[in-house]
Design an enzyme around this catalytic site. Structure first.
Site, PDB file in Angstrom:
ATOM      1  N   CYS A 161       0.806  -1.217   0.000  1.00 34.49           N
ATOM      2  CA  CYS A 161       0.000   0.000   0.000  1.00 34.49           C
ATOM      3  C   CYS A 161       0.841   1.270   0.000  1.00 34.49           C
ATOM      4  O   CYS A 161       0.297   2.376   0.002  1.00 34.49           O
ATOM      5  CB  CYS A 161      -0.953  -0.023   1.191  1.00 34.49           C
ATOM      6  SG  CYS A 161      -1.991  -1.500   1.181  1.00 34.49           S
ATOM      7  N   HIS A 297      -2.615   8.267   5.717  1.00 33.98           N
ATOM      8  CA  HIS A 297      -2.856   6.901   5.236  1.00 33.98           C
ATOM      9  C   HIS A 297      -4.255   6.489   5.704  1.00 33.98           C
ATOM     10  O   HIS A 297      -5.022   5.951   4.921  1.00 33.98           O
ATOM     11  CB  HIS A 297      -1.783   5.965   5.775  1.00 33.98           C
ATOM     12  CG  HIS A 297      -1.827   4.598   5.193  1.00 33.98           C
ATOM     13  ND1 HIS A 297      -1.806   4.362   3.837  1.00 33.98           N
ATOM     14  CD2 HIS A 297      -1.917   3.367   5.785  1.00 33.98           C
ATOM     15  CE1 HIS A 297      -1.861   3.060   3.608  1.00 33.98           C
ATOM     16  NE2 HIS A 297      -1.935   2.429   4.776  1.00 33.98           N
ATOM     17  N   GLU A 308      -0.708   6.144  13.398  1.00 33.97           N
ATOM     18  CA  GLU A 308      -0.449   7.326  12.566  1.00 33.97           C
ATOM     19  C   GLU A 308      -0.698   8.601  13.368  1.00 33.97           C
ATOM     20  O   GLU A 308       0.060   9.573  13.258  1.00 33.97           O
ATOM     21  CB  GLU A 308      -1.324   7.303  11.304  1.00 33.97           C
ATOM     22  CG  GLU A 308      -0.937   8.410  10.313  1.00 33.97           C
ATOM     23  CD  GLU A 308      -1.610   8.255   8.955  1.00 33.97           C
ATOM     24  OE1 GLU A 308      -2.551   7.449   8.833  1.00 33.97           O
ATOM     25  OE2 GLU A 308      -1.193   8.958   8.006  1.00 33.97           O
ATOM     26  N   LYS A 329     -10.133   7.783   2.351  1.00 33.51           N
ATOM     27  CA  LYS A 329     -10.477   6.386   2.106  1.00 33.51           C
ATOM     28  C   LYS A 329     -11.945   6.084   2.441  1.00 33.51           C
ATOM     29  O   LYS A 329     -12.490   5.078   1.996  1.00 33.51           O
ATOM     30  CB  LYS A 329      -9.539   5.472   2.902  1.00 33.51           C
ATOM     31  CG  LYS A 329      -8.123   5.420   2.331  1.00 33.51           C
ATOM     32  CD  LYS A 329      -7.229   4.440   3.081  1.00 33.51           C
ATOM     33  CE  LYS A 329      -5.895   4.225   2.390  1.00 33.51           C
ATOM     34  NZ  LYS A 329      -5.010   5.381   2.410  1.00 33.51           N
ATOM     35  N   HIS A 334      -9.788   1.763   0.119  1.00 38.00           N
ATOM     36  CA  HIS A 334      -8.327   1.667   0.138  1.00 38.00           C
ATOM     37  C   HIS A 334      -7.884   1.015  -1.176  1.00 38.00           C
ATOM     38  O   HIS A 334      -8.098  -0.182  -1.384  1.00 38.00           O
ATOM     39  CB  HIS A 334      -7.882   0.834   1.338  1.00 38.00           C
ATOM     40  CG  HIS A 334      -6.397   0.825   1.552  1.00 38.00           C
ATOM     41  ND1 HIS A 334      -5.499   1.408   0.674  1.00 38.00           N
ATOM     42  CD2 HIS A 334      -5.641   0.296   2.562  1.00 38.00           C
ATOM     43  CE1 HIS A 334      -4.276   1.235   1.115  1.00 38.00           C
ATOM     44  NE2 HIS A 334      -4.327   0.571   2.254  1.00 38.00           N
ATOM     45  N   PHE A 393       1.812  -3.306   4.140  1.00 33.65           N
ATOM     46  CA  PHE A 393       2.158  -4.589   4.746  1.00 33.65           C
ATOM     47  C   PHE A 393       3.624  -4.905   4.438  1.00 33.65           C
ATOM     48  O   PHE A 393       4.153  -4.566   3.387  1.00 33.65           O
ATOM     49  CB  PHE A 393       1.269  -5.703   4.186  1.00 33.65           C
ATOM     50  CG  PHE A 393      -0.130  -5.714   4.760  1.00 33.65           C
ATOM     51  CD1 PHE A 393      -0.434  -5.095   5.957  1.00 33.65           C
ATOM     52  CD2 PHE A 393      -1.162  -6.370   4.085  1.00 33.65           C
ATOM     53  CE1 PHE A 393      -1.714  -5.117   6.489  1.00 33.65           C
ATOM     54  CE2 PHE A 393      -2.447  -6.394   4.604  1.00 33.65           C
ATOM     55  CZ  PHE A 393      -2.722  -5.772   5.810  1.00 33.65           C
TER      56      PHE A 393
END
Length: 405
Positions: A161, A297, A308, A329, A334, A393
């Site tokens: 991502c 994010h 975050e 998002k 996402h 990830f």
């Protein structure tokens, strides 16, 4: 030292097929998350996603070529064509110093799934000869370079991502080191398939609010329960500043900083330290400017949003010193490897329009997430400098910072 500026933008996602309609919908708080139509999800624990609706790839490809390209490539070609046109790139622009930096988290997952079923049910002789060239993640760059005759470096980022953001920094490095004068960044993702949704659902990474898709993605809200898969593409034309000036290009902003880091902690559980170090690196490169807006994010997962938030507070020296933060998002889902490119486009549009996109579905404050998330309504603001974050990830992080020129 060379400078890198952005002169063209393009995007397609669940709320629009171009940058203008998409950004307008995002500012209005429209949500593109609905029941899945791309496959029969009735037996799945997760039955909702942010699909791109009514997209006809023949609008950007020769109809005879469509079957040779996976959907992530088709969406990427759409965004790339818009960015090239927006930048005013014509035949007079030299092509050998004009490259491509593409990104995708998974590549052609629908094609892989389809041909795996063919292999199992009908044998190896029935596998499509277009399977491999349609599915490889870097083929997005291949198709785009052929479509626009871009003969400079052809690069690919496959960093989950964070891939879209890494593609921007890789393109910038190429220009800064003199490897090209122009780079087209394009991130594309289309992984809303049975194996894609089933895989993320098995990890318990997705929201299961099947009966309320419009409120399923809730970045930073206390009741968040996972992310929603999205699909789409984002594209940016990056140019060396003097080259852009010489041809009279419209300049959206300058890329003044980027940072990358690794968590070195866990394959799927993020840390606060990794994202913080990526943001610190980007800020140091940018000269530690005052930041007016952060496109987070902000996945709507419990751990990411908490980490975050903590990292932003650490970076800026406390809650009171943090700039406005929002996650888009909730509207477009996402988009995995495309997310960084799409969200960079949104960030640049926010600078141009002087308007911060809202974080929709923010209703229940979380003590661990206590920043100004621009809840539910867009906000007018003079944005000189903005940051865009992406974390993936494997513990891979990317951050970019843009400044109005």
């Amino acid at each position: 030292m060379r400078r890198v500026v952005v002169t063209g933008l393009g995007m397609i996602n669940a709320v629009g097929h171009d940058k203008e309609s998409s950004f307008k919908a995002i500012l209005e708080g429209q949500c593109g998350i609905e029941r899945i139509t791309l496959f029969d999800a009735s037996s799945f624990s997760v039955q909702i996603a942010a699909e791109v609706k009514n997209f006809d790839p023949k609008t950007v490809m020769d109809p005879k070529e469509v079957k040779k390209a996976d959907r992530f490539i088709q969406l990427g070609l759409k965004a790339a064509a818009e960015a090239i046109e927006d930048a005013g790139i014509d035949e007079s622009v030299e092509r050998e110093s004009f490259g491509v930096s593409c990104a995708s988290g998974i590549g052609g997952l629908p094609t892989i799934e389809k041909n795996s079923i063919v292999l199992h049910e009908r044998g190896p002789r029935r596998i499509s000869p277009f399977f491999i060239p349609s599915a490889l993640a870097n083929m997005l760059g291949g198709f785009v370079s052929i479509a626009h005759t871009l003969k400079g470096p052809n690069l690919g980022s496959v960093t989950a991502c964070a891939a879209g953001t890494h593609a921007i920094s890789e393109a910038a490095k190429t220009i800064l080191l003199g490897g090209a004068d122009r780079m087209l960044v394009v991130g594309g993702e289309a992984a809303i398939t049975g194996i894609g949704v089933g895989g993320f659902a098995a990890m318990k990474a997705l929201s299961t609010r099947n009966d309320d898709p419009k409120h399923a993605s809730r970045p930073f809200d206390k009741e968040r329960d996972g992310f929603i898969m999205g699909e789409g593409a984002g594209a940016l034309v990056l140019e060396e500043y003097e080259a852009a000036k010489a041809r009279g290009a419209n300049i959206y902003a300058e890329l003044i900083g980027f940072g990358e880091s690794g968590d070195a902690n866990h394959i799927t559980t993020p840390t606060m330290d990794g994202p913080l170090r990526a943001m610190k690196a980007a800020m140091k490169m940018a000269g530690n400017p005052r930041v007016d807006y952060v496109n987070a994010h902000g996945t709507s997962t419990p751990i990411n949003d908490r980490n975050e938030t903590a990292a932003l507070k650490e970076l800026f020296g406390g809650k009171e010193k943090c700039p406005a933060v929002s996650s888009t998002k909730g509207q477009i889902g996402h988009c995995l490897g495309a997310a960084g490119a799409i969200e960079a486009v949104i960030t640049l549009m926010a600078i141009r329009e002087g308007t911060i996109p809202p974080t929709i579905n923010y209703e229940n404050p979380d003590p661990d997430c206590d920043l100004d998330y621009v809840p539910n309504e867009a906000r007018k603001a003079d944005i000189e400098v903005a940051m865009s974050n992406s974390f993936g990830f494997g513990g891979t992080n990317g951050v970019v910072i843009f400044k109005k020129v």
